[in-house]
Motif scaffolding. Structure first.
Motif, PDB file in Angstrom:
ATOM      1  N   PRO A 595       0.686  -1.134  -0.016  1.00  0.00           N
ATOM      2  CA  PRO A 595      -0.284  -0.077  -0.193  1.00  0.00           C
ATOM      3  C   PRO A 595       0.751   1.125  -0.616  1.00  0.00           C
ATOM      4  CG  PRO A 595       0.019  -1.234   1.850  1.00  0.00           C
ATOM      5  CD  PRO A 595       0.464  -1.812   1.646  1.00  0.00           C
ATOM      6  N   ALA A 596       2.280   1.272   0.322  1.00  0.00           N
ATOM      7  CA  ALA A 596       2.780   2.611  -0.203  1.00  0.00           C
ATOM      8  C   ALA A 596       3.239   2.818  -1.083  1.00  0.00           C
ATOM      9  CB  ALA A 596       4.048   1.937   1.300  1.00  0.00           C
ATOM     10  N   ARG A 597       3.122   2.192  -2.304  1.00  0.00           N
ATOM     11  CA  ARG A 597       3.416   3.339  -3.011  1.00  0.00           C
ATOM     12  C   ARG A 597       1.864   2.855  -4.630  1.00  0.00           C
ATOM     13  NH1 ARG A 597       6.842  -1.401  -3.843  1.00  0.00           N
ATOM     14  NH2 ARG A 597       5.913  -2.679  -5.732  1.00  0.00           N
ATOM     15  N   PRO A 598       0.796   3.807  -3.973  1.00  0.00           N
ATOM     16  CA  PRO A 598       0.316   3.783  -5.078  1.00  0.00           C
ATOM     17  C   PRO A 598       0.467   4.464  -6.549  1.00  0.00           C
ATOM     18  CG  PRO A 598       0.687   6.028  -3.411  1.00  0.00           C
ATOM     19  CD  PRO A 598       1.264   5.282  -3.052  1.00  0.00           C
ATOM     20  N   ARG A 599      -1.020   3.758  -7.076  1.00  0.00           N
ATOM     21  CA  ARG A 599      -0.956   4.026  -8.503  1.00  0.00           C
ATOM     22  C   ARG A 599      -1.733   5.078  -9.187  1.00  0.00           C
ATOM     23  NH1 ARG A 599      -0.892  -1.387 -10.916  1.00  0.00           N
ATOM     24  NH2 ARG A 599      -2.276  -2.868 -10.458  1.00  0.00           N
ATOM     25  N   VAL A 600      -2.576   5.447 -10.002  1.00  0.00           N
ATOM     26  CA  VAL A 600      -3.422   6.285 -10.277  1.00  0.00           C
ATOM     27  C   VAL A 600      -2.785   6.300 -12.130  1.00  0.00           C
ATOM     28  CG1 VAL A 600      -2.018   8.615 -10.520  1.00  0.00           C
ATOM     29  CG2 VAL A 600      -4.924   8.444 -10.301  1.00  0.00           C
ATOM     30  N   GLN A 601      -4.091   5.730 -12.317  1.00  0.00           N
ATOM     31  CA  GLN A 601      -4.232   5.999 -14.151  1.00  0.00           C
ATOM     32  C   GLN A 601      -5.878   7.085 -14.464  1.00  0.00           C
ATOM     33  OE1 GLN A 601      -4.690   1.864 -14.998  1.00  0.00           O
ATOM     34  NE2 GLN A 601      -4.759   2.054 -17.779  1.00  0.00           N
ATOM     35  N   ALA A 602      -5.525   7.776 -16.358  1.00  0.00           N
ATOM     36  CA  ALA A 602      -6.525   8.391 -16.458  1.00  0.00           C
ATOM     37  C   ALA A 602      -7.257   7.805 -17.867  1.00  0.00           C
ATOM     38  CB  ALA A 602      -6.606   9.489 -16.383  1.00  0.00           C
ATOM     39  N   THR A 603      -8.378   7.530 -17.545  1.00  0.00           N
ATOM     40  CA  THR A 603      -9.012   6.549 -19.724  1.00  0.00           C
ATOM     41  C   THR A 603     -10.192   7.650 -19.810  1.00  0.00           C
ATOM     42  OG1 THR A 603     -10.321   4.904 -18.385  1.00  0.00           O
ATOM     43  CG2 THR A 603      -8.321   4.877 -19.148  1.00  0.00           C
ATOM     44  N   ARG A 604     -10.659   7.967 -20.968  1.00  0.00           N
ATOM     45  CA  ARG A 604     -11.467   8.682 -21.396  1.00  0.00           C
ATOM     46  C   ARG A 604     -12.298   7.394 -22.112  1.00  0.00           C
ATOM     47  NH1 ARG A 604     -11.273  13.936 -22.280  1.00  0.00           N
ATOM     48  NH2 ARG A 604      -9.489  14.085 -22.272  1.00  0.00           N
ATOM     49  N   GLY A 605     -13.436   7.942 -21.304  1.00  0.00           N
ATOM     50  CA  GLY A 605     -14.931   6.835 -22.009  1.00  0.00           C
ATOM     51  C   GLY A 605     -15.604   7.399 -22.895  1.00  0.00           C
ATOM     52  N   GLU A 606     -16.633   7.313 -22.997  1.00  0.00           N
ATOM     53  CA  GLU A 606     -17.977   8.151 -23.962  1.00  0.00           C
ATOM     54  C   GLU A 606     -18.270   8.933 -22.848  1.00  0.00           C
ATOM     55  OE1 GLU A 606     -20.281   4.757 -25.812  1.00  0.00           O
ATOM     56  OE2 GLU A 606     -19.234   3.362 -25.651  1.00  0.00           O
ATOM     57  N   GLU A 607     -18.283   8.376 -22.066  1.00  0.00           N
ATOM     58  CA  GLU A 607     -19.293   9.248 -20.854  1.00  0.00           C
ATOM     59  C   GLU A 607     -18.469  10.316 -19.918  1.00  0.00           C
ATOM     60  OE1 GLU A 607     -22.482   9.241 -21.404  1.00  0.00           O
ATOM     61  OE2 GLU A 607     -22.063   8.324 -23.135  1.00  0.00           O
ATOM     62  N   GLY A 608     -16.997  10.636 -20.105  1.00  0.00           N
ATOM     63  CA  GLY A 608     -16.322  11.275 -19.162  1.00  0.00           C
ATOM     64  C   GLY A 608     -14.592  10.410 -19.482  1.00  0.00           C
ATOM     65  N   VAL A 609     -13.817  11.624 -17.905  1.00  0.00           N
ATOM     66  CA  VAL A 609     -12.936  10.661 -17.570  1.00  0.00           C
ATOM     67  C   VAL A 609     -12.621  10.112 -16.285  1.00  0.00           C
ATOM     68  CG1 VAL A 609     -10.425  11.323 -17.411  1.00  0.00           C
ATOM     69  CG2 VAL A 609     -11.715  12.739 -19.064  1.00  0.00           C
ATOM     70  N   ARG A 610     -12.574   8.851 -16.813  1.00  0.00           N
ATOM     71  CA  ARG A 610     -12.440   7.750 -16.175  1.00  0.00           C
ATOM     72  C   ARG A 610     -10.724   7.598 -15.088  1.00  0.00           C
ATOM     73  NH1 ARG A 610     -13.117   1.635 -14.768  1.00  0.00           N
ATOM     74  NH2 ARG A 610     -13.682   1.733 -12.926  1.00  0.00           N
ATOM     75  N   VAL A 611     -10.861   8.413 -13.284  1.00  0.00           N
ATOM     76  CA  VAL A 611      -9.720   8.171 -12.831  1.00  0.00           C
ATOM     77  C   VAL A 611      -9.913   7.360 -11.758  1.00  0.00           C
ATOM     78  CG1 VAL A 611      -8.057   9.588 -11.066  1.00  0.00           C
ATOM     79  CG2 VAL A 611      -9.399  10.712 -13.279  1.00  0.00           C
TER      80      VAL A 611
END
Length: 737
Positions: A595-611
């Motif tokens: 848990p000490a190494r968090p990660r984040v990702q964003a993808t663009r879909g049909e309805e918006g951006v999901r993070v």
């Protein structure tokens, strides 16, 4: 003086009215959108662009005298000679903000912008009035691929194929990837439509798609890798590197620990002596920050490499399995004058320290030095913490000088070993020169010692050593002869000798494995091992695999990271086991899930951006465009936030006490269903201009810039007022005299 007073009043009244003279030509910059979506539309309308005035050349500034400048732009900006110039080399996107900044650098009085308004970057108003003319994007069907977020190895995933069309059309769609080739004819409505392409994700995969219609054609491809694809640095274990590459890990073979450590897991098949203290400290910091370490028992790794004596020893989940019987060892060390050359004595002492540090508490170690005579550096003593510390101090005080007489020192070594309460007794003789005393008595003593279970090995240091005598000494003494060509090899030799002398050798044969309950060992049935390094799990660690009475694999936690140790050589064990790669891959994935190494990702879909966010957080929040939005939990250590479709730029994940995580939101496609006209209107009005409905409206705009006279008139009035007061003072003065 009345006329002066009247003139002052008249000038002030005239200044109040604010007169001006149209003397200067208005400087204009025309921005021409040359992005793929607007290029054709701009080319159609520039012919109707009114003739804008061009001022006369200036002798003082011939390079900056034009009052109309033309800038073509897409992702980049380039000045062109005329409005009809076409540029197709400025990129495939649109950055209006960069174009406005470049135009502002030319210090215009107004900006004329011809664009479809579909800009990827954030568009900010400028202080110069903007007169925008909206160009309808060219008819187009565009295609983009939306990958799954955090896909797991082995699961069935779906890549969404998103079509955006400006009009109804019939299109031919082709998709290729791990699930094979798929073709279809689709009726596309104006707007957005999507299709799914599903496949099992066993390894990193590429999905390609292509669409063709009367509105044009477009293609895209996307890489889909398991979210557990890890960056692994492998030092000194080629077999492990190959196993992990089969599993799709991002494996980097390295010989050193470089800073910063840009990996999720570092696998160590090298000796602790191969790394500097700074590198070992970096590995400790890596653990404390949430990194993971794996030790393997290559011929130079784990206990072969002296890791149990390094500052990382407490982080290793295995420790050597000690036998009840101890070892008695006496080092017969040459300290003659020749040992002063090339730092031989210093390197020999460094190596001898490895013998002392490798010894266990039940082992006895002594050092007797010889030159023109012999002297005990220290007699054989148990290597308790106190005994080891005293031995190290005495050894560091050793000095060289004199001849090479070995007989007395060897006899003393035999005598000192005889009364020791251990069964395993050994002598190690090391010299770099020719022995000066008779050798036959020494050889006879070695043969007699072998009969009493005291075995002698010998080391020849350099080409000048008496190799014939030393080889015969080892043969008579029942031990081994070693040739060390260079003094620089002494520390490594002594480390390896310590492993041999104090039973750090691996066992070879066929060792059946027993598993202990753990998520990693569920349904695991590993075959026997060919080689095992005797070890046991530390009290704080979990032993997962056992062979006979020893642990083969143990895992645990250290700092904020995870650790594992594998007490077998993968180059000799599991070579024919097909499940070896999968099991080692599972072990590496388990190590990485800290848990000490968090990660984040964003993808663009049909309805918006999901993070998506993974990690140990209390109440994480996302800051975007000056606003803060809370994440919602969607699973263990997993959170989600959604942004509008048009969101772009930089965003930051915030939480008290945790460093910020920044991410770049995915770029928008060039063709998309947005109201570019409304964006241009808002931009123009914010800057003091307006949106043009026809380019002919430019003709009605002022073509010359007026010279304001108010300041000049006020200044002239002030001068006349002062003159009037001066003349009045002169008149009064003359009259008085």
């Amino acid at each position: 003086m009345l006329w002066l007073r009247c003139a002052v009043i008249a000038l002030l009244l005239l200044a109040f009215l604010g007169p001006s003279l149209p003397l200067q030509t208005v400087r204009t910059v025309v921005l021409l959108d040359q992005s793929p979506s607007a290029r054709e539309g701009v080319a159609r309308v520039v012919g109707t662009l009114p003739q804008l005035p061009i001022g006369a050349r200036s002798r003082l500034r011939p390079e900056g005298n034009r009052h109309v400048r033309y800038l073509a732009f897409a992702e980049r900006v380039q000045e062109v000679a005329s409005a009809t110039a076409r540029r197709e080399d400025l990129g495939e996107g649109t950055d209006i903000n960069a174009a406005l900044l470049e135009a502002q650098r030319l210090e215009p009085d107004r900006i004329v912008l011809l664009s479809d308004g579909l800009s990827q970057g954030e568009v900010l108003p400028v202080p110069t009035p903007i007169y925008a003319f909206w160009i309808a994007p060219s008819p187009r069907i565009s295609l983009s691929l939306l990958p799954p977020t955090y896909p797991v190895h082995g699961e069935t995933v779906e890549v969404r194929v998103l079509l955006e069309s400006t009009a109804d059309t019939t299109a031919h769609l082709l998709i290729e990837g791990p699930a094979g080739r798929q073709e279809r004819q689709v009726q596309v409505k104006a707007g957005r439509q999507s299709f799914g392409y599903r496949f099992a994700l066993e390894r990193p995969a590429t999905v390609r798609a292509r669409v063709e219609s009367s509105l044009g054609q477009d293609s895209a491809q996307v890489q889909v890798s398991p979210a557990d694809k890890l960056r692994v640095w492998v030092l000194g274990d080629e077999a492990l590197a190959r196993y992990l590459e089969v599993q799709g890990f991002a494996v980097e073979r390295r010989s050193r620990v470089e800073l910063p450590i840009q990996a999720d897991v570092v696998a160590l098949g090298v000796s602790a002596r191969d790394l500097s203290e700074a590198e070992i400290d970096a590995l400790q910091d890596f653990l404390n920050q949430g990194g993971s370490l794996l030790w393997t028992a290559t011929p130079r790794g784990l206990f072969f490499g002296g890791w149990e004596r390094s500052s990382l020893s407490e982080a290793i989940p295995l420790e050597p399995l000690e036998h009840d019987g101890g070892v008695g060892l006496v080092l017969v060390l040459d300290v003659s004058g020749s040992m002063l050359q090339d730092d031989k004595l210093e390197l020999a002492v460094t190596g001898a320290l490895e013998l002392i540090r490798s010894a266990r508490e039940q082992d006895y170690v002594g050092v007797v030095a010889f030159s023109s005579n012999y002297r005990w550096v220290f007699r054989p003593r148990r290597m308790t913490p106190q005994g080891r510390k005293a031995a190290e101090s005495l050894l560091l005080a050793a000095r060289a000088g004199g001849g090479t007489l070995i007989g007395g020192a060897y006899t003393e070594a035999v005598r000192a070993l005889e009364p020791l309460p251990v069964e395993d007794k050994r002598i190690l003789v090391m010299t770099d020169g020719q022995v000066a005393d008779p050798i036959q008595p020494v050889l006879n003593a070695a043969a007699q010692g072998q009969q009493r279970k005291i075995f002698t090995s010998s080391v020849a240091l350099g080409a000048d050593a008496d190799q014939g005598f030393l080889r015969e000494l080892a043969q008579q003494g029942g031990g081994s002869f070693w040739y060390v060509p260079s003094p620089g090899d002494l520390p490594r030799f002594f480390l390896e000798e310590a492993q041999r002398q104090f039973r750090r050798e691996a066992l070879e044969g066929s060792f059946a494995l027993v598993t202990r309950p753990h998520p990693l060992t569920r349904d695991l049935q590993p075959p026997p091992l060919s080689v095992v390094l005797p070890a046991k799990a530390r009290p704080w660690a979990s032993g997962l695999l056992y062979a006979q009475e020893g642990a083969v694999l143990a895992v645990g936690e250290s700092g904020r990271g995870r650790v594992a140790a594998l007490a077998t050589d993968l180059s000799r064990s599991w070579k024919d086991w097909r499940g070896a790669s999968g099991f080692l891959g599972s072990l590496l994935r388990w190590l990485s899930q800290t848990p000490a190494r968090p990660r984040v990702q964003a993808t663009r879909g049909e309805e918006g951006v999901r993070v998506l966010l993974e990690g140990q957080f209390e109440r994480p929040a996302l800051r975007y465009a000056g606003k803060t939005q809370d994440f919602l939990p969607i699973g263990p250590l997993r959170y989600e936030a959604r942004l509008p479709y048009g969101a772009r730029g930089e965003a930051a994940v915030l939480e008290a006490g945790v460093p910020r995580l920044s991410l770049t939101l995915p770029a928008l496609p060039e063709w998309r269903l947005e109201d570019g006209r409304a964006k241009l209107r808002a931009l123009a009005e914010a800057s003091g201009g307006r949106l043009l409905s026809d380019l002919a409206e430019l003709s009605a705009l002022p073509q010359r810039k007026a010279l304001e006279l108010r300041s000049l008139l006020v200044a002239l009035a002030l001068v006349l007022f002062v003159l009037e007061r001066y003349l009045e003072w002169r008149r009064v003065g003359v009259a008085g005299s």
